[in-house]
Design a protein around this motif. Structure first.
Motif, PDB file in Angstrom:
ATOM      1  N   SER A 149       0.862  -1.186   0.000  1.00  0.00           N
ATOM      2  CA  SER A 149       0.000   0.000   0.000  1.00  0.00           C
ATOM      3  C   SER A 149       0.891   1.226   0.000  1.00  0.00           C
ATOM      4  O   SER A 149       2.122   1.132  -0.061  1.00  0.00           O
ATOM      5  CB  SER A 149      -0.912   0.009   1.237  1.00  0.00           C
ATOM      6  N   ASP A 150       0.263   2.391   0.081  1.00  0.00           N
ATOM      7  CA  ASP A 150       1.024   3.633   0.119  1.00  0.00           C
ATOM      8  C   ASP A 150       1.643   3.871   1.490  1.00  0.00           C
ATOM      9  O   ASP A 150       2.471   4.762   1.652  1.00  0.00           O
ATOM     10  CB  ASP A 150       0.124   4.824  -0.240  1.00  0.00           C
ATOM     11  N   VAL A 151       1.232   3.092   2.498  1.00  0.00           N
ATOM     12  CA  VAL A 151       1.739   3.248   3.858  1.00  0.00           C
ATOM     13  C   VAL A 151       2.613   2.046   4.200  1.00  0.00           C
ATOM     14  O   VAL A 151       2.192   0.900   4.019  1.00  0.00           O
ATOM     15  CB  VAL A 151       0.584   3.361   4.879  1.00  0.00           C
ATOM     16  N   SER A 152       3.823   2.292   4.656  1.00  0.00           N
ATOM     17  CA  SER A 152       4.742   1.217   5.013  1.00  0.00           C
ATOM     18  C   SER A 152       5.185   1.374   6.467  1.00  0.00           C
ATOM     19  O   SER A 152       5.072   2.447   7.059  1.00  0.00           O
ATOM     20  CB  SER A 152       5.956   1.212   4.083  1.00  0.00           C
ATOM     21  N   TYR A 153       5.703   0.280   7.037  1.00  0.00           N
ATOM     22  CA  TYR A 153       6.169   0.282   8.420  1.00  0.00           C
ATOM     23  C   TYR A 153       7.692   0.381   8.463  1.00  0.00           C
ATOM     24  O   TYR A 153       8.380  -0.209   7.637  1.00  0.00           O
ATOM     25  CB  TYR A 153       5.743  -1.000   9.147  1.00  0.00           C
ATOM     26  N   GLY A 154       8.180   1.122   9.447  1.00  0.00           N
ATOM     27  CA  GLY A 154       9.609   1.168   9.695  1.00  0.00           C
ATOM     28  C   GLY A 154       9.986   0.207  10.810  1.00  0.00           C
ATOM     29  O   GLY A 154       9.139  -0.490  11.369  1.00  0.00           O
ATOM     30  N   GLU A 155      11.274   0.166  11.162  1.00  0.00           N
ATOM     31  CA  GLU A 155      11.724  -0.699  12.239  1.00  0.00           C
ATOM     32  C   GLU A 155      11.205  -0.175  13.576  1.00  0.00           C
ATOM     33  O   GLU A 155      11.168   1.030  13.807  1.00  0.00           O
ATOM     34  CB  GLU A 155      13.251  -0.737  12.270  1.00  0.00           C
ATOM     35  N   PRO A 156      10.783  -1.051  14.480  1.00  0.00           N
ATOM     36  CA  PRO A 156      10.373  -0.606  15.819  1.00  0.00           C
ATOM     37  C   PRO A 156      11.486   0.215  16.462  1.00  0.00           C
ATOM     38  O   PRO A 156      12.668  -0.131  16.370  1.00  0.00           O
ATOM     39  CB  PRO A 156      10.138  -1.920  16.565  1.00  0.00           C
ATOM     40  N   ILE A 157      11.117   1.316  17.113  1.00  0.00           N
ATOM     41  CA  ILE A 157      12.127   2.196  17.701  1.00  0.00           C
ATOM     42  C   ILE A 157      12.414   1.842  19.155  1.00  0.00           C
ATOM     43  O   ILE A 157      13.337   2.408  19.757  1.00  0.00           O
ATOM     44  CB  ILE A 157      11.705   3.671  17.600  1.00  0.00           C
ATOM     45  N   GLY A 158      11.657   0.918  19.739  1.00  0.00           N
ATOM     46  CA  GLY A 158      11.908   0.538  21.118  1.00  0.00           C
ATOM     47  C   GLY A 158      10.643   0.059  21.794  1.00  0.00           C
ATOM     48  O   GLY A 158       9.593  -0.117  21.161  1.00  0.00           O
ATOM     49  N   VAL A 159      10.763  -0.127  23.106  1.00  0.00           N
ATOM     50  CA  VAL A 159       9.651  -0.635  23.910  1.00  0.00           C
ATOM     51  C   VAL A 159       9.184   0.459  24.858  1.00  0.00           C
ATOM     52  O   VAL A 159       9.983   1.029  25.609  1.00  0.00           O
ATOM     53  CB  VAL A 159      10.068  -1.885  24.706  1.00  0.00           C
ATOM     54  N   TRP A 160       7.894   0.757  24.810  1.00  0.00           N
ATOM     55  CA  TRP A 160       7.293   1.774  25.656  1.00  0.00           C
ATOM     56  C   TRP A 160       6.181   1.118  26.472  1.00  0.00           C
ATOM     57  O   TRP A 160       5.207   0.624  25.913  1.00  0.00           O
ATOM     58  CB  TRP A 160       6.735   2.921  24.812  1.00  0.00           C
ATOM     59  N   GLU A 161       6.392   1.074  27.781  1.00  0.00           N
ATOM     60  CA  GLU A 161       5.408   0.490  28.700  1.00  0.00           C
ATOM     61  C   GLU A 161       4.941  -0.889  28.220  1.00  0.00           C
ATOM     62  O   GLU A 161       3.749  -1.192  28.195  1.00  0.00           O
ATOM     63  CB  GLU A 161       4.231   1.448  28.903  1.00  0.00           C
ATOM     64  N   GLY A 162       5.912  -1.700  27.791  1.00  0.00           N
ATOM     65  CA  GLY A 162       5.622  -3.075  27.392  1.00  0.00           C
ATOM     66  C   GLY A 162       5.165  -3.255  25.966  1.00  0.00           C
ATOM     67  O   GLY A 162       4.940  -4.396  25.534  1.00  0.00           O
ATOM     68  N   GLU A 163       5.011  -2.172  25.202  1.00  0.00           N
ATOM     69  CA  GLU A 163       4.557  -2.275  23.813  1.00  0.00           C
ATOM     70  C   GLU A 163       5.629  -1.742  22.876  1.00  0.00           C
ATOM     71  O   GLU A 163       6.376  -0.815  23.212  1.00  0.00           O
ATOM     72  CB  GLU A 163       3.252  -1.515  23.621  1.00  0.00           C
ATOM     73  N   LEU A 164       5.689  -2.340  21.684  1.00  0.00           N
ATOM     74  CA  LEU A 164       6.637  -1.898  20.674  1.00  0.00           C
ATOM     75  C   LEU A 164       6.092  -0.663  19.959  1.00  0.00           C
ATOM     76  O   LEU A 164       4.918  -0.629  19.574  1.00  0.00           O
ATOM     77  CB  LEU A 164       6.869  -3.007  19.648  1.00  0.00           C
TER      78      LEU A 164
END
Length: 283
Positions: A149-164
């Motif tokens: 699609s026109d929207v893509s995901y980048g690499e996770p930047i870290g963990v915040w309160e247990g969520e990526l």
């Protein structure tokens, strides 16, 4: 003094760190006595990144009480493997990570956060699915599936309160639950000059205009000072380099070097509460 390693863990007054450049191993530094012990020597690891290898920075480690595990890209390649030793640091075995993994970014519990490969119509390689790989069992769980699609995901930047925290190409950052794979919007950045660069526990670091380091909380960017975003490295603290009078204009710097008038290149630690410490002044 000069430190060429990478901090990883502090427990009961002992600092554990990797040195991939000079002494080449896993070390334990006792804070009270200053005594240093090498726990693992990487010289006996087959295909482990060599000193000054371009992929050496990708290495990290964990322990389960009986063994040490080291993950890195094999020397001179983009393929990942884990090397295992016993509690005395003796090499035991090497296990390869599935070849479809393009990037390993973090570890959550006993699982590695990975991005798979996706080949575009023009033959170029891009990030694909985000998933979790268990190096103990070889199991794989897909959390966020790539869709053309026109929207893509980048690499996770870290963990915040247990969520990526996962960046999306439209300025949205998703909070991805590593247990269920469910997502919710963490941030919608309408300011194109602002980007979130790393997350560590409850702190999220951001860069504005490519040079201003700050904290992002509850939709608000709080600047700390000037920094080169390529020098920003998230851990329990975040390290940046630069002159104190040019780098930190919005925060007081606590100097631990004993050289308060030094105006050259230094190394700083930025804590989640915005306090800045100067750790090292270049000779």
């Amino acid at each position: 003094g000069s430190f060429g390693g990478k901090y990883y863990h502090l427990e009961n007054g002992v600092l554990f760190y990797l040195d991939m450049r000079r002494q080449y191993g896993l070390f334990a530094y006792e804070l009270s006595s200053g005594r240093t012990e090498r726990l693992v020597d990487f010289s006996s690891f087959p295909e482990f990144p060599a000193r000054d290898d371009d992929v050496a920075h990708s290495a990290f480690w964990w322990a389960d009480g009986e063994r040490y595990y080291f993950l890195a890209q094999k020397a001179g390649t983009a393929a990942y493997a884990t090397w295992q030793t016993d509690g005395e640091g003796n090499f035991l075995s090497r296990e390869y990570i599935p070849s479809e993994v393009r990037r390993v970014t973090h570890m959550v519990g006993e699982e590695l956060v990975c991005m798979t490969k996706c080949y575009m119509p023009d033959g170029s390689e891009e990030n694909g699915d985000i998933g979790l790989y268990n190096p103990y069992t070889g199991g794989w769980r897909t959390l966020l599936r790539f869709e053309a699609s026109d929207v893509s995901y980048g690499e996770p930047i870290g963990v915040w309160e247990g969520e990526l925290l996962v960046p999306r190409s439209d300025g949205v950052y998703l909070a991805l639950d590593p247990q269920t794979g469910e997502t919710e919007i963490f941030a919608q950045l309408d300011d194109p000059s602002l980007r979130l660069v790393s997350a560590d526990g409850s702190a999220v670091y951001a860069i504005q205009n490519g040079d201003t380091l700050g904290l992002y909380r509850d939709g608000v960017f709080t600047p700390i000072g000037l920094a080169d975003e390529f020098d920003c490295q998230a851990g329990d603290v975040l390290f940046v380099s630069g002159r104190a009078d040019e780098t930190f204009t919005g925060a007081a710097v606590i100097d631990l070097t004993g050289r308060p008038d030094f105006d050259g290149v230094s190394q700083y630690a930025v804590f989640p509460d915005g306090i800045v410490y100067r750790l090292y002044a270049a000779p």
